[in-house]
Design a protein around this motif. Structure first.
Motif, short mmCIF file in Angstrom:
data_model
loop_
_atom_site.label_atom_id
_atom_site.label_comp_id
_atom_site.label_asym_id
_atom_site.label_seq_id
_atom_site.Cartn_x
_atom_site.Cartn_y
_atom_site.Cartn_z
N PHE A 323 47.74 33.98 25.59
CA PHE A 323 48.26 32.62 25.69
C PHE A 323 48.24 32.34 27.22
N ARG A 324 48.62 33.21 28.23
CA ARG A 324 48.61 33.07 29.61
C ARG A 324 47.14 32.48 30.07
N ALA A 325 46.26 33.14 29.42
CA ALA A 325 44.91 32.91 29.76
C ALA A 325 44.47 31.14 29.39
N ARG A 326 45.14 30.96 28.28
CA ARG A 326 44.84 29.48 27.81
C ARG A 326 45.32 28.53 28.77
N VAL A 327 46.42 28.67 29.35
CA VAL A 327 47.14 28.00 30.10
C VAL A 327 46.40 27.95 31.38
N LEU A 328 46.35 29.02 31.94
CA LEU A 328 45.63 29.29 33.20
C LEU A 328 44.36 28.71 33.53
N ASP A 329 43.52 28.73 32.23
CA ASP A 329 42.22 28.18 32.20
C ASP A 329 42.17 26.74 32.32
N ARG A 330 43.45 25.93 32.07
CA ARG A 330 43.50 24.71 32.29
C ARG A 330 43.85 24.12 33.56
N LEU A 331 44.20 25.27 34.35
CA LEU A 331 44.73 24.85 35.95
C LEU A 331 43.53 25.00 36.84
N GLY A 332 41.97 24.93 36.71
CA GLY A 332 41.38 24.97 37.66
C GLY A 332 41.07 23.79 38.56
N VAL A 333 41.43 22.89 38.15
CA VAL A 333 41.57 21.65 38.95
C VAL A 333 42.61 21.83 40.23
N LEU A 334 43.53 22.67 39.84
CA LEU A 334 44.73 22.78 41.19
C LEU A 334 44.03 23.81 41.88
N GLY A 335 43.06 24.57 41.64
CA GLY A 335 42.72 25.62 42.42
C GLY A 335 43.03 26.94 41.91
N VAL A 336 43.62 27.14 40.69
CA VAL A 336 44.32 28.28 40.30
C VAL A 336 43.07 29.20 39.68
N ARG A 337 43.22 30.42 40.19
CA ARG A 337 41.97 31.38 39.82
C ARG A 337 42.79 32.63 39.38
N TYR A 338 42.50 33.26 38.45
CA TYR A 338 43.16 34.46 37.96
C TYR A 338 42.38 35.65 37.67
N ASP A 339 42.80 36.90 37.74
CA ASP A 339 41.76 38.27 37.61
C ASP A 339 42.05 38.45 36.00
N HIS A 340 41.08 38.39 35.11
CA HIS A 340 41.29 38.64 33.94
C HIS A 340 41.55 39.98 33.45
N GLU A 341 41.22 41.00 34.18
CA GLU A 341 41.48 42.50 33.88
C GLU A 341 43.03 42.67 34.47
N LEU A 342 43.47 42.06 35.48
CA LEU A 342 44.94 42.25 35.72
C LEU A 342 45.72 41.11 34.90
N ASN A 343 45.21 40.36 34.26
CA ASN A 343 45.94 39.43 33.46
C ASN A 343 46.15 40.10 32.10
N MET A 344 45.25 40.95 31.65
CA MET A 344 45.36 42.00 30.53
C MET A 344 46.28 43.06 30.68
N SER A 345 46.44 43.39 31.84
CA SER A 345 46.98 44.52 32.05
C SER A 345 48.62 44.49 31.62
N ARG A 346 49.36 45.64 31.35
CA ARG A 346 50.74 45.78 30.83
C ARG A 346 51.63 46.57 31.93
N SER A 347 52.54 45.91 32.27
CA SER A 347 53.74 46.49 33.31
C SER A 347 54.83 46.02 33.36
N ASP A 348 56.12 46.77 33.27
CA ASP A 348 57.39 46.56 33.29
C ASP A 348 57.73 46.00 34.92
N GLU A 349 56.91 46.09 35.77
CA GLU A 349 57.22 45.74 37.30
C GLU A 349 56.71 44.21 37.58
#
Length: 397
Positions: A323-349
């Motif tokens: 779901f994060r990816a679906r949202v972030l994919d819509r924000l490219g016009v704002l210059g938002v870029r994300y790392d797909h592997e980091l997005n898929m990673s899990r962490s409590d931090e």
């Protein structure tokens, strides 16, 4: 130091017993006990009110305390109206004031005051603190919280935008600024609290300047069972032309809409699984929810004069990478870029998932409302010197 955190819902009572050091920070094993009592007041449940629910809590805690004393109790209260702009040490007038605000949150404020009185009766020497969902948003300017309605609706009935999830938005604002090495007073960002209930908040210079929930938690984003924003005329049309009544319409918008109304599933995990299996309605629901959220992000990017960060938190925000990816994919016009592997990673931090060339940092920051309530309770009782005050200080006639 033991702090009891109480969250009284309309028909539930959630509790957590937390252990803090003498400086108010968490110990290595802070959660000493936790539990949830549901179906309060429902025939056959055996728990007719929140006072009886506190009896159940007391029995469960007896097994854990082993002779230790609870030092203070912190209560989440949904609605503080315009009266409460910060946490308050409980006294008779505070309880009466929360009672007077019941029309703004008829399902939540009365159980909260019932819980306050029940603890006072059960543990009369225990100081209590109330932390309000709405207080963090009292820094919004009038252009954000006023509705374009007759002035007397506001002056006589208190109808305005209040906002909710304040404890979480406040905590995550501080954590995000710290993660990015920005002084909170200089931090501009957008905090996305995405769970079964969901809200977005615009943060400028570390404070709330706009938020998606409104007079009630029904407004704003698509949620598990809540509709979010709808045209008000839909409600009057259903009532005047199709035989619905006000209570029925309110119930449907709060409990039978959102993801549940669109797909039959209120849980985002089920909606995603169904969409992956080709379910057309689930795919549409994800499009509706992500589009609505992206629109709010775009608007709040303007409201804060350019966000330094977008922070995802709460159950969906922290755990649902698709779901994060679906949202972030819509924000490219704002210059938002994300790392797909980091997005898929899990962490409590807390972690950054945006790329170095992103114009806005994207972070995932776990929230912990119980921890925040416990620590705010400790700080206020400590500052007030109210540890172990006597019965008279908390007796309500």
């Amino acid at each position: 130091m033991l702090i009891l955190v109480i969250n009284s819902g309309s028909s539930s009572l959630k509790y957590q017993l937390r252990e803090l050091h003498d400086d108010g920070t968490d110990t290595d094993n802070p959660v000493q006990a936790s539990g949830l009592i549901e179906r309060i007041g429902v025939p056959g449940s055996g728990v007719s009110n929140h006072t009886q629910a506190l009896d159940v809590v007391a029995r469960e805690l007896d097994e854990v305390l082993d002779g230790r004393r609870i030092d203070a109790a912190g209560h989440r209260v949904v609605h503080g109206g315009e009266r409460f702009k910060k946490p308050e040490l409980v006294d008779p007038e505070v309880i009466r004031a929360i009672d007077r605000l019941a029309p703004l949150a008829p399902l939540h404020n009365p159980p909260a005051t019932e819980g306050l009185r029940a603890i006072r009766d059960k543990w009369p020497d225990m100081p209590q603190v109330v932390i309000f969902d709405t207080s963090f948003h009292q820094t919004m300017p009038p252009e954000a919280w006023r509705y374009a309605i007759p002035d007397k609706w506001y002056t006589e009935h208190g109808i305005r935008r209040y906002g909710f999830h304040g404890t979480s938005h406040d905590l995550v604002t501080g954590k995000t600024a710290q993660l990015l090495g920005i002084d909170r007073s200089e931090f501009n960002g957008i905090i996305l609290h995405l769970g079964n209930g969901a809200s977005a908040t615009a943060i400028r210079r570390g404070k709330s300047v706009d938020t998606s929930m409104g007079y009630t938690p029904l407004a704003g984003l698509v949620m598990g069972t809540r509709s979010g924003d709808v045209d008000p005329s839909i409600i009057t049309h259903l009532i005047t032309s199709h035989g619905y009544d006000a209570h029925q319409t309110d119930r449907i918008l709060n409990h039978e809409s959102g993801l549940l109304g669109l797909t039959g599933h209120a849980d985002m995990r089920q909606v995603l699984e169904s969409a992956q299996a080709g379910h057309r309605e689930s795919r549409m629901a994800l499009d509706v929810a992500s589009y609505r959220l992206a629109k709010y992000i775009g608007g709040y990017h303007v409201a804060v004069n350019g966000a330094q960060a977008i922070a995802f938190t709460a159950g969906i925000g922290e755990k649902s990478a698709p779901f994060r990816a679906r949202v972030l994919d819509r924000l490219g016009v704002l210059g938002v870029r994300y790392d797909h592997e980091l997005n898929m990673s899990r962490s409590d931090e807390p972690r950054v998932i945006s790329t170095d060339d992103s114009t806005v940092a994207v972070v995932v920051v776990p929230t912990d409302e119980e921890m925040a309530i416990a620590q705010q309770t400790f700080q206020l009782v400590e500052m007030s010197g109210a540890w172990g005050q006597g019965t008279d200080a908390y007796k309500v006639s």
